[in-house]
Design a protein around this motif. Structure first.
Motif, short mmCIF file in Angstrom:
data_model
loop_
_atom_site.label_atom_id
_atom_site.label_comp_id
_atom_site.label_asym_id
_atom_site.label_seq_id
_atom_site.Cartn_x
_atom_site.Cartn_y
_atom_site.Cartn_z
N VAL A 140 0.65 -1.07 -0.04
CA VAL A 140 -0.46 -0.20 -0.40
C VAL A 140 0.87 1.04 -0.04
O VAL A 140 1.81 1.68 1.05
CB VAL A 140 -0.79 0.02 1.15
N GLY A 192 -0.90 -1.17 10.17
CA GLY A 192 -1.91 0.10 9.22
C GLY A 192 -0.56 0.54 7.46
O GLY A 192 -0.86 1.21 7.07
N ALA A 193 0.44 -0.48 7.20
CA ALA A 193 0.92 -0.30 5.92
C ALA A 193 2.01 0.81 5.94
O ALA A 193 2.25 1.87 5.02
CB ALA A 193 0.16 -0.46 4.42
#
Ligand code: APR
Ligand code: PHB
Length: 390
Positions: free
Chosen positions: A47, A295-296
């Motif tokens: 991400v 949370g990438a």
């Protein structure tokens, strides 16, 4: 050999920095311990926040990312089966993220370095920084039986968590902060159609699960597992079964299963080393800090270091202005800690903690119900997920 910036580590941090410097007329050499195939064989998160995507474009490596990466305007959170949609675009006034694997980012950076004649020395063993506290630092490395030397103005340690750079800083000059979580993530890649076009982060009493993807035909799934588990102990069937149990029934019913292409277990850890500069050695990315993947933030947090470091180096070479380099550690750390806070928060929110006391468990449930009922709480989550401004 002589260069302006000697970079240890040819992962995304070192490559992105080298590429940004090149585009601005600054010369660098990368020393990488592994082969290129090895580096490109590692599967990591996928991400990208908009700031990272901007840096890729500035480094003239954004074309394929913009063509093949998928813009995600939101994701889902499941709380024991109840689904909450997080509309990133709406909650942040227009921001989104790009789903594009880190392996692809790395591939694009290598391709650009090749195209522009960049020097990347692979299979460089025994890399050592020297003269860190002098004006004439240099690197040595071994290639076969030969010891070679790279003279430079600055050394950048972009050699990941297990690299040599951070270990070259004397213990008394470094402060370390760490939290180890009592579980890991078992990840599996499969050539199957993703269960959902958007990511699903699932909190479940049996443990956390994540549905992610790499493309329309490639899925990436994770489940929380005890640290004592092994990959061999998890057959594909057992993985799919456990994943289904942790997802809302309507999602589980749609899940397309298939053989795994890759399966691995990663422990979860938060870590920060301060400061990020020692003499003329600058630490960047995983060499200085790591986060749990929840949370990438890992790659994105490395990206913000590269932003500050690149700007500092550019001002130094272009305008003889060293203020950016002087401020590097402080500026980078301020943003690093925000990413640490967010990753810790999201990890705490979504995982099942063994031996969690009843009070802590109630707080965790309340945090989730607050998220389900407060637009402000959701907006804060969204603001951090798309990435804070540099
Ligand atoms: N000498 C030379 N190279 C080294 C050495 C060494 N002693 N030690 C490690 N390296 C190389 C590794 O082989 C690796 O290719 O440094 C590189 C570091 O790359 P990463 O570990 O990917 O770290 P970084 O480039 O900072 O990337 C950001 O954030 O959360 C993560 O998944 C995310 O890996 C990504 C990272
Ligand atoms: C992944 O796709 O590998 C991924 C996505 C989001 C995360 C972590 C990993 O938070």
């Amino acid at each position: 050999m002589k260069t302006q910036v000697g970079i240890i580590g040819g992962g995304p941090s070192g490559l992105l920095l080298s590429q940004l410097l090149h585009v601005n007329g600054i010369d660098s050499v990368i020393l990488e311990r592994q082969s290129r195939d090895y580096v490109l064989g590692r599967i990591r998160a996928g991400v990208l926040e908009h700031g990272f995507a901007r840096l890729m474009r500035e480094a003239q490596c954004g074309e394929r990312m913009d063509r093949e990466g998928q813009i995600h305007e939101g994701f889902e959170i499941s709380d024991n089966g109840a689904l909450l949609h997080v509309n990133l675009k709406e909650l942040t006034g227009g921001n989104t993220v790009i789903v594009y694997g880190q392996t692809e980012v790395t591939r694009d950076l290598y391709e650009a370095r090749d195209r522009m004649g960049g020097v990347i020395i692979h299979d460089a063993s025994d890399v050592k920084p020297h003269g860190i506290l002098t004006e004439t630092p240099y690197l040595t490395y071994r290639k076969g039986s030969e010891i070679l030397r790279v003279d430079c103005d600055f050394i950048v340690g972009a050699d990941g968590f297990h690299g040599v750079s951070r270990k070259s800083v004397p213990g008394e000059a470094l402060r370390e902060f760490e939290r180890v979580y009592p579980f890991g993530w078992l990840g599996m890649l499969s050539r199957t159609e993703p269960v959902s076009p958007e990511l699903i982060y699932a909190k479940h009493e049996r443990g956390f699960a994540l549905c992610s993807l790499r493309s329309q035909v490639l899925s990436r799934y994770y489940i929380q597992v005890p640290l004592s588990d092994t990959v061999d102990g998890w057959s594909d069937e057992a993985f799919w079964g456990e994943l289904k149990r942790r997802l809302p029934a309507e999602i589980a019913a749609k899940l397309i299963t298939g053989p795994s292409i890759e399966k691995s277990i990663a422990p979860l850890r938060s870590y920060v080393a301060e400061p990020m500069r020692y003499g003329n050695l600058f630490l960047a990315g995983d060499a200085a800090h790591i986060v749990p993947p929840t949370g990438a933030r890992g790659l994105n947090s490395a990206g913000s270091d590269i932003y500050y470091l690149f700007n500092g180096l550019r001002d130094y070479y272009r305008n003889d202005d060293d203020r950016g380099l002087e401020a590097y550690s402080e500026r980078a750390l301020a943003r690093v800690w925000k990413a640490q806070r967010f990753s810790w928060w999201m990890t705490s929110l979504l995982h099942t903690f063994p031996d969690s006391e009843p009070y802590a468990k109630r707080l965790q449930d309340t945090e989730m119900s607050h998220l389900f009922s407060s637009r402000n709480a959701l907006a804060s989550l969204a603001e951090n997920y798309v990435g804070l401004e540099y």
